[in-house]
Design an enzyme around this catalytic site. Structure first.
Site, PDB file in Angstrom:
ATOM      1  N   ASP A   1       0.860  -1.182   0.000  1.00  0.00           N
ATOM      2  CA  ASP A   1       0.000   0.000   0.000  1.00  0.00           C
ATOM      3  C   ASP A   1       0.900   1.237   0.000  1.00  0.00           C
ATOM      4  O   ASP A   1       1.178   1.832   1.058  1.00  0.00           O
ATOM      5  CB  ASP A   1      -0.933  -0.017   1.230  1.00  0.00           C
ATOM      6  CG  ASP A   1      -2.042   1.029   1.138  1.00  0.00           C
ATOM      7  OD1 ASP A   1      -1.745   2.162   0.718  1.00  0.00           O
ATOM      8  OD2 ASP A   1      -3.194   0.721   1.492  1.00  0.00           O
TER       9      ASP A   1
ATOM     10  N   ARG B   1     -11.944  -3.468  -8.385  1.00  0.00           N
ATOM     11  CA  ARG B   1     -12.585  -2.954  -9.589  1.00  0.00           C
ATOM     12  C   ARG B   1     -11.936  -3.670 -10.761  1.00  0.00           C
ATOM     13  O   ARG B   1     -10.724  -3.929 -10.752  1.00  0.00           O
ATOM     14  CB  ARG B   1     -12.392  -1.436  -9.737  1.00  0.00           C
ATOM     15  CG  ARG B   1     -13.277  -0.582  -8.858  1.00  0.00           C
ATOM     16  CD  ARG B   1     -14.778  -0.728  -9.166  1.00  0.00           C
ATOM     17  NE  ARG B   1     -15.624   0.091  -8.314  1.00  0.00           N
ATOM     18  CZ  ARG B   1     -16.300  -0.328  -7.241  1.00  0.00           C
ATOM     19  NH1 ARG B   1     -16.208  -1.596  -6.856  1.00  0.00           N
ATOM     20  NH2 ARG B   1     -17.066   0.499  -6.562  1.00  0.00           N
TER      21      ARG B   1
ATOM     22  N   HIS C   1     -19.969  -9.062  -9.425  1.00  0.00           N
ATOM     23  CA  HIS C   1     -19.753  -7.855  -8.606  1.00  0.00           C
ATOM     24  C   HIS C   1     -20.713  -7.839  -7.409  1.00  0.00           C
ATOM     25  O   HIS C   1     -21.457  -6.881  -7.205  1.00  0.00           O
ATOM     26  CB  HIS C   1     -19.916  -6.595  -9.470  1.00  0.00           C
ATOM     27  CG  HIS C   1     -19.382  -5.344  -8.836  1.00  0.00           C
ATOM     28  ND1 HIS C   1     -18.901  -4.280  -9.559  1.00  0.00           N
ATOM     29  CD2 HIS C   1     -19.250  -4.971  -7.524  1.00  0.00           C
ATOM     30  CE1 HIS C   1     -18.519  -3.313  -8.745  1.00  0.00           C
ATOM     31  NE2 HIS C   1     -18.722  -3.711  -7.487  1.00  0.00           N
TER      32      HIS C   1
ATOM     33  N   GLU D   1     -17.798  -4.246 -17.262  1.00  0.00           N
ATOM     34  CA  GLU D   1     -19.090  -4.759 -16.756  1.00  0.00           C
ATOM     35  C   GLU D   1     -20.206  -3.976 -17.437  1.00  0.00           C
ATOM     36  O   GLU D   1     -20.076  -2.762 -17.628  1.00  0.00           O
ATOM     37  CB  GLU D   1     -19.177  -4.534 -15.238  1.00  0.00           C
ATOM     38  CG  GLU D   1     -18.245  -5.393 -14.447  1.00  0.00           C
ATOM     39  CD  GLU D   1     -18.290  -5.060 -12.942  1.00  0.00           C
ATOM     40  OE1 GLU D   1     -19.216  -4.354 -12.500  1.00  0.00           O
ATOM     41  OE2 GLU D   1     -17.386  -5.515 -12.231  1.00  0.00           O
TER      42      GLU D   1
END
Ligand code: NAI
Ligand SMILES: O=C(O)C(=O)[C@H](O)COP(=O)(O)O
Length: 339
Positions: A149, A211, A257, A240
């Site tokens: 991160d 995502r 999702h 999507e």
């Protein structure tokens, strides 16, 4: 005052009517520039792209999205045009963590992996609301944990964090929990691409419930074909709802999702969106009919998580009906989080 609310947001009907004179429920297709022309506020989900095309020339100055992600909202446009945006941080994070470990449980069964969890390394890319729960549960289950991160490393120092290349080399499970960002100091578009799959060392299970564009579809397919990736669990897809059929076929776990689709997560999301709106417009706070505890289970076992949810049935439904991606979401029977 006029508030437009997306009509698939659950647990919201009737909450604002006593304090707002015009509350209008519209489907994503009906949420147009014309519909927003005289609206003061919009409460939305991921299915409405909130940008200049939708908002130019409207009176809408407040958007609440009942989701964690904000990549469907042009935040720069909103800032420039004095539109306040509120999201629902952490609302469904425990559900996504449940999905991750539900996927790990299926993968271990599918490959008949008898290694103890303590011999496995999980690489968590993005350690915010979701990634932190995944980290906490993984440590509790005895897994070795690698964290990547860069924004947090910049703020907190390097000691706890590693880089994507080390995760690629060392992890048996790699799970992505970043926002989707094409630009900025730490873009996440195609974080997993051909060069990162070339570095994979342990034929990992790769999980994308962040995502779609965070992992490059073609690189996933190629790496599954070559065996560099052992298995994939894909909840979020590029393009999507028109998803890649080759990736759908090859993914061990393939869901529409719905990683965040817990009943508790949806109640928290609606509560946060409604509270943000009433606070912004100095309206009285609304009493939710349904209340849920914040936060995720303190203590878990892999068995307890797998008992609370397995993505197997959701995978079967999507593999059999890929063209019904959106319908499967819209008719989803929200599960309970692991308690
Ligand atoms: N599949 C689903 O149903 C759901 C998906 N999501 C997705 O999961 C994402 C993560 O959710 P949260 O943990 O709540 O978000 P968060 O904002 O709390 O955490 C995201 C973390 O990613 C880190 N990050 C940013 N850029 C990075 C980079 N280039 N490399 C590595 N780390 C980076 C941030 O520093 C932050 O710690 C959301 O943005 C959303 O897109 C969220 C809920 C449900
Ligand atoms: O919270 C997020 O971010 C998500 O991805 C949601 O789970 C997606 O929910 P919808 O808004 O698409 O129902």
């Amino acid at each position: 005052m006029k508030v437009i609310i997306e009509n698939k947001i659950p647990f919201i009907k009737g909450l604002l009517e006593p304090i707002v004179d015009n509350v209008t429920y519209l489907s994503p297709d009906e949420i147009t520039n014309e519909a927003l022309r005289d609206a003061d506020a919009l409460i939305t989900r991921t299915r409405t792209r909130c940008d200049a095309r939708l908002l130019d020339g409207t009176t809408c100055k407040f958007i609440a999205t009942a989701t964690i992600g904000t990549d469907h909202i042009d935040l720069d446009y909103c800032k420039t045009n004095g539109i306040t945006v509120a999201n629902a941080p952490g609302c469904n994070a425990p559900a996504v963590a449940q999905y991750v470990f539900g996927s790990i449980a299926i993968w271990r069964k599918a490959v008949d992996d008898r290694r103890p969890l303590s011999s496995l390394t999980i690489g968590i890319v993005g350690v915010g609301h979701v990634g932190s729960i995944v980290e906490r549960w993984a440590r509790q289950l005895g897994m070795k944990v690698l964290l990547c991160d860069p924004p947090r490393a910049e703020r907190e120092g390097d000691a706890m964090f590693t880089d994507m290349a080390s995760i690629a080399r060392l992890a048996d499970v790699i799970t992505f929990h970043t926002p989707m960002a094409r630009q900025g100091a730490h873009p996440t578009f195609h974080l997993l691409d051909g060069s990162s799959t070339a570095e994979l060392g342990r034929k990992p299970l790769v999980i994308n419930s962040s995502r779609g564009p965070v992992t490059d579809t073609q690189s996933l397919i190629d790496a599954l074909d070559s065996g560099a990736i052992g298995a994939a669990a894909i909840d979020c897809w590029e393009n999507e709802p028109t998803i890649s059929r080759p990736l759908l076929e090859k993914a061990l776990i393939a869901t529409p999702h719905i990683a965040g689709y817990s009943r508790e997560g949806k109640i928290r999301a609606t509560t946060m969106a409604v509270n943000a709106l009433t606070a912004h417009f100095n309206l009285p706070q609304v009493e939710m009919h349904e209340k849920v505890a914040p936060g995720a289970a303190e203590s878990v076992t892999l068995e307890a998580i797998a008992e609370s949810y397995t993505p197997a049935a959701d995978t079967l439904s999507l593999k059999e009906n890929p063209e019904r991606f959106e319908q499967l979401r819209n008719t989803y029977d929200y599960r309970h989080e692991v308690m």
